[in-house]
Write an enzyme that holds these catalytic residues in place. Structure first.
Site, mmCIF file in Angstrom:
data_model
loop_
_atom_site.group_PDB
_atom_site.id
_atom_site.type_symbol
_atom_site.label_atom_id
_atom_site.label_comp_id
_atom_site.label_asym_id
_atom_site.label_seq_id
_atom_site.Cartn_x
_atom_site.Cartn_y
_atom_site.Cartn_z
ATOM 1 N N GLU A 225 0.827 -1.256 0.117
ATOM 2 C CA GLU A 225 -0.034 0.008 -0.115
ATOM 3 C C GLU A 225 0.919 1.350 0.023
ATOM 4 O O GLU A 225 2.139 1.016 0.284
ATOM 5 C CB GLU A 225 -0.977 -0.075 1.189
ATOM 6 C CG GLU A 225 -0.087 -0.229 2.523
ATOM 7 C CD GLU A 225 -0.942 -0.593 3.640
ATOM 8 O OE1 GLU A 225 -1.426 0.174 4.284
ATOM 9 O OE2 GLU A 225 -1.389 -1.562 3.555
ATOM 10 N N LYS B 7 2.591 4.692 1.253
ATOM 11 C CA LYS B 7 3.012 5.210 2.555
ATOM 12 C C LYS B 7 2.597 6.609 2.448
ATOM 13 O O LYS B 7 3.067 7.589 1.931
ATOM 14 C CB LYS B 7 4.585 4.949 2.922
ATOM 15 C CG LYS B 7 4.867 5.679 4.084
ATOM 16 C CD LYS B 7 6.232 5.146 4.460
ATOM 17 C CE LYS B 7 6.778 5.299 5.821
ATOM 18 N NZ LYS B 7 6.586 6.872 6.240
ATOM 19 N N GLU C 126 -3.528 6.922 9.176
ATOM 20 C CA GLU C 126 -2.995 8.494 8.559
ATOM 21 C C GLU C 126 -3.888 9.695 8.409
ATOM 22 O O GLU C 126 -4.867 9.298 7.764
ATOM 23 C CB GLU C 126 -2.203 8.223 7.663
ATOM 24 C CG GLU C 126 -1.009 9.088 7.508
ATOM 25 C CD GLU C 126 0.325 8.641 8.355
ATOM 26 O OE1 GLU C 126 0.125 7.670 9.076
ATOM 27 O OE2 GLU C 126 1.247 9.205 8.211
ATOM 28 N N CYS D 1 0.634 50.820 1.460
ATOM 29 C CA CYS D 1 1.540 50.134 0.424
ATOM 30 C C CYS D 1 0.504 49.259 -0.256
ATOM 31 O O CYS D 1 -0.505 48.660 -0.104
ATOM 32 C CB CYS D 1 2.181 48.992 1.633
ATOM 33 S SG CYS D 1 3.036 47.646 0.578
HETATM 34 S S1 IVH Z 1 1.978 0.593 9.095
HETATM 35 C C1 IVH Z 1 3.876 -1.048 12.997
HETATM 36 N N1 IVH Z 1 1.104 1.621 6.742
HETATM 37 O O1 IVH Z 1 4.695 5.515 8.516
HETATM 38 C C2 IVH Z 1 4.012 0.016 12.032
HETATM 39 N N2 IVH Z 1 2.471 2.849 8.387
HETATM 40 O O2 IVH Z 1 7.455 5.184 9.362
HETATM 41 C C3 IVH Z 1 2.516 0.462 11.631
HETATM 42 N N3 IVH Z 1 2.633 5.340 7.540
HETATM 43 O O3 IVH Z 1 4.299 5.682 11.988
HETATM 44 C C4 IVH Z 1 2.282 1.401 10.447
HETATM 45 N N4 IVH Z 1 1.479 5.056 5.578
HETATM 46 O O4 IVH Z 1 2.510 7.118 10.204
HETATM 47 C C5 IVH Z 1 1.845 1.975 8.099
HETATM 48 N N5 IVH Z 1 0.195 2.506 4.948
HETATM 49 C C6 IVH Z 1 0.867 2.521 5.961
HETATM 50 C C7 IVH Z 1 1.254 3.964 6.284
HETATM 51 C C8 IVH Z 1 2.258 4.117 7.362
HETATM 52 C C9 IVH Z 1 2.008 5.865 6.427
HETATM 53 C C10 IVH Z 1 3.271 5.937 8.590
HETATM 54 C C11 IVH Z 1 2.754 5.840 9.731
HETATM 55 C C12 IVH Z 1 3.929 5.189 10.691
HETATM 56 C C13 IVH Z 1 5.067 5.668 9.714
HETATM 57 C C14 IVH Z 1 6.169 4.515 9.949
#
Ligand code: IVH
Length: 717
Positions: free
Chosen positions: A136, A138, A196, A460
């Site tokens: 998925e 990020k 998120e 101005c």
């Molecule tokens: S899974 C146990 N899935 O990335 C970890 N995190 O670098 C669970 N994030 O703190 C996180 N998209 O804020 C996960 N599809 C996604 C994500 C995601 C963004 C962020 C999240 C996390 C950080 C980690």
């Protein structure tokens, strides 16, 4: 690499981890810890990162690599055991039932192969056994844990340091994407849904435009805007900001409603959450890499920022077996996208002036393509940022499209600096035709550092229209039929250039000339106006020839003089003449006037300095006088003469036992007293409750009458 200015640096920074002796490694490890902690603080608490994610990741990687080579350095305090920074003190704290951890990063294809290899070895899988992944995007936002009890949302908390986050429940409840009650029949008694919170790029640009126009905080990228919008003390501000939420993980969960990651995502959707539509099942390393490539191609066209993709082992029983290594799960990894960077030449540094008079330096660049978009300008934010980067005209700079939207200057390639490049001198005059003086001020909260603004105000040209819009707005003069559209038109035609012109418009109607045609015109004859609307407009203008003092003061659009401050000033001075005289004296440097103003409740140095700067400008004074000549400014509400405290100045100190401080203040003001924040010789009464400190001392020193709360209550009727 950009570093925070005050971090000590030494030669160890130039050595590779392999080249470091143990002693050097110890020093470098400590230095990196301090630098990372400072970046964490800026990122998590101030929502204002000083470096790009890629640079931050590089620091973290170096830190981890040092520990891998010298494991003795890995103490309990090691950053590899913690995530993020301690929560900010502004919100109540929430301990997460299950810690909110982070993800390990992969940058190269080999990192992904290693990740899959590690999983296969850990689970001792046969060669023909397939590992299925849920892949998925990020999302580049901020993670949020939502706790539901019996299906109802009870808590929303940020990640904080991973164990304790900030309670932002009231704020998350305003998000449309976050169900207040979970849908469906089989909802576990406790469900912690994680995901998120993000802001779309479009919403971010619109918000920044509004913020810039109103002189508010301008955010560097959508992630900071989302964080800043969510961490508001007033939930109505969060509600006014368009934030989205994607659910992708969970914390405490009564009974798991599915046995795969993808099944859980489907279940979240059935409960009423939005889940990311690009989520996909991948069955091999090649499949994962193809997904990474596919999403990277779509990155620019998505309406939200992503900084990579995440691969998660789909089977939850395998996730369970794989478990965690320090701060991240063994069953997931973030495969980051390379930062979109480029180098180019700074042709010039230009100053742009916004509608509220803020001077923003902009690097005018030799056009260069970054991530498929031609970039010609990059913001330099403010004077401090130029100093931090030491960017000069002619320099070669590295730029990055931060969060895909605003190009930023990351640093200067100093080795290639032209020999004649001189340090940039921030202007002391506004580039507007008036060349007014500029003033530097530090914004409360400090996230964006110092801002410089033009003191030209109405005069101005960059600020004139913004000021006129403020002048006619609902809480100021509130002139029906004179909205943003009409005022912009009249301004463009040069028919209304300052507030006084509004009140002479009727007598000039018929003699006005349109800019292009040059013919004498009546407003009624212009398309979009008509007889009735113009008659109504003139009536609305006439109705405002009488205006209460506080509205008049507020309408002047003096920086830091909002509605509440305007009321305090109006009550404090009573009449326009008294207020106007005081401002004139203040601008001339009269110290007594300054002290007198300072003694007014709610008025402090920021407001006083702002009034001084405003009235020190001759063109501001002239405009105000021209306006005052057109209207009748009504005195502030008269104090009730029959009360013994009418007209007296009172200071409350210590703990009040029979009323709150706000109540005491409100009732005193109702009876015509002036409530001041500090004791001066002009104070009439000091009402002292238990715990009164220095103000009581001052009262004694100045011989001011001291009253107990009961004595005050008897008097204040
Ligand atoms: S899974 C146990 N899935 O990335 C970890 N995190 O670098 C669970 N994030 O703190 C996180 N998209 O804020 C996960 N599809 C996604 C994500 C995601 C963004 C962020 C999240 C996390 C950080 C980690």
């Amino acid at each position: 690499m950009t570093t925070l200015g005050n971090m000590p640096r030494n030669d160890t920074t130039k050595l590779t981890v392999e080249e470091l002796s143990e002693k050097q490694a110890k020093a470098e490890h400590a230095r990196l810890a301090a630098e990372i902690a400072e970046h964490d603080r800026r990122y998590y608490q101030d929502d204002a990162p000083a470096v790009s994610d890629a640079e931050y990741d590089a620091l973290r990687r170096r830190y981890g690599a040092i520990e891998a080579r010298f494991p003795r350095l890995r103490s309990a305090e090691s950053l590899t055991r913690h995530v993020g920074a301690a929560p900010s003190a502004r919100f109540a704290k929430v301990r997460h039932a299950v810690p909110m951890l982070s993800l390990d990063n992969a940058f190269a294809e080999d990192d992904v192969r290693d990740f899959v290899g590690r999983i296969r070895r850990f689970l001792r899988l046969a060669d023909d056994e397939e590992v299925v992944f849920s892949a998925e995007p990020k999302i580049d936002g901020l993670s949020m844990s939502l706790r539901y009890e019996d299906g109802a949302l009870v808590t929303g908390a940020t990640r904080g340091d991973g164990s304790v986050g900030e309670d932002v429940t009231a704020n998350v409840k305003t998000l449309e994407d976050i169900p207040k009650r979970l849908k469906g029949k089989t909802i576990p008694a406790v469900c912690e849904v994680r995901g998120e919170v993000y802001m779309t790029k479009q919403a971010f640009l619109a918000l920044n435009k509004r913020q810039a126009e109103s002189g508010g905080q301008v955010f560097a990228n959508p992630r900071n805007a989302a964080a800043g919008s969510l961490r508001q003390k007033d939930p109505s501000i969060t509600a006014s900001r368009p934030l989205g939420f994607f659910a992708y993980a969970w914390g405490e969960m009564g009974a798991l409603p599915a046995d795969t990651q993808s099944g859980m995502i489907e279940w979240f959707a059935s409960c009423g959450f939005k889940t990311n539509p690009l989520t996909k099942i991948c069955r091999s390393v090649e499949g994962l890499l193809a997904f990474h490539h596919e999403i990277e191609l779509q990155r620019g066209s998505l309406d939200y920022d992503i900084d990579g993709v995440v691969y998660k082992v789909d089977r939850l029983d395998w996730q369970e077996r794989l478990g965690f290594v320090s701060r991240s799960p063994r069953w997931a990894i973030a495969h980051k996208f390379p930062a979109e960077k480029a180098t180019t030449v700074v042709r010039d540094i230009e100053i742009q002036v916004g509608r509220t008079g803020t001077l923003t330096p902009v690097a005018k660049l030799e056009p260069v393509t970054v991530g498929g978009v031609v970039v010609q300008n990059a913001t330099l934010h403010n004077e401090e940022e130029i100093k931090r980067l030491d960017v000069r005209q002619g320099d070669i700079v590295t730029i990055q499209r931060a969060g895909d939207v605003i190009p930023q200057v990351l640093g200067v390639v100093v080795e290639k600096r032209p020999r004649d490049a001189r340090p940039y001198k921030f202007p002391t005059k506004c580039p507007c035709p008036l060349h007014s003086d500029v003033v530097r001020e530090t914004i409360a909260g400090g996230a964006e550092g110092a801002r410089t603004h033009c003191t030209g105000e109405f005069a101005c040209p960059y600020q004139a229209l913004g000021h006129l819009e403020h002048f006619v707005s609902r809480r100021a003069f509130d002139i029906d039929g004179l909205g943003e559209k009409q005022i912009a038109f009249f301004y463009e035609q040069e028919w209304i250039e300052e507030p006084a012109d509004i009140f002479t418009l009727r007598e000039r109607n018929g003699k006005l000339r349109l800019k292009d045609g040059g013919k004498k015109t009546r407003i009624e004859d212009i398309e979009g106006f008509g007889e009735i609307s113009v008659r109504n407009l003139f009536n609305a203008i006439e109705a405002r020839r009488e205006i209460p003092l506080e509205r008049f003061i507020y309408a002047l659009g003096i920086r830091h003089v909002g509605e509440t401050t305007a009321v305090a000033l109006a009550r404090g001075y009573g009449s326009w003449t008294a207020f106007h005289d005081a401002c004139g004296k203040l601008a001339a440097g009269d110290d007594e006037t300054r002290q007198e103003m300072d003694a007014l409740d709610q008025i402090g140095d920021t407001v006083i300095d702002s009034l001084r700067d405003y009235f020190a400008e001759a063109h501001n004074r002239r405009r105000v006088e021209r306006l005052a000549a057109q209207v009748r400014i009504l005195d502030a509400e008269k104090p009730r003469a029959e009360s013994a405290i009418a007209g007296k100045t009172v200071v409350f100190t210590g703990t009040l036992e029979k009323m709150t401080r706000d109540e005491a203040k409100a009732s005193a003001e109702r009876l015509g007293a002036k409530v001041a924040g500090s004791v001066s010789r002009k104070t009439d009464y000091v009402v002292a409750g238990p715990g009164a400190g220095s103000k009581l001392g001052k009262a004694k020193e100045f011989g001011v009458k001291i009253l107990s709360e009961d004595e005050w209550l008897k008097l204040a009727r």
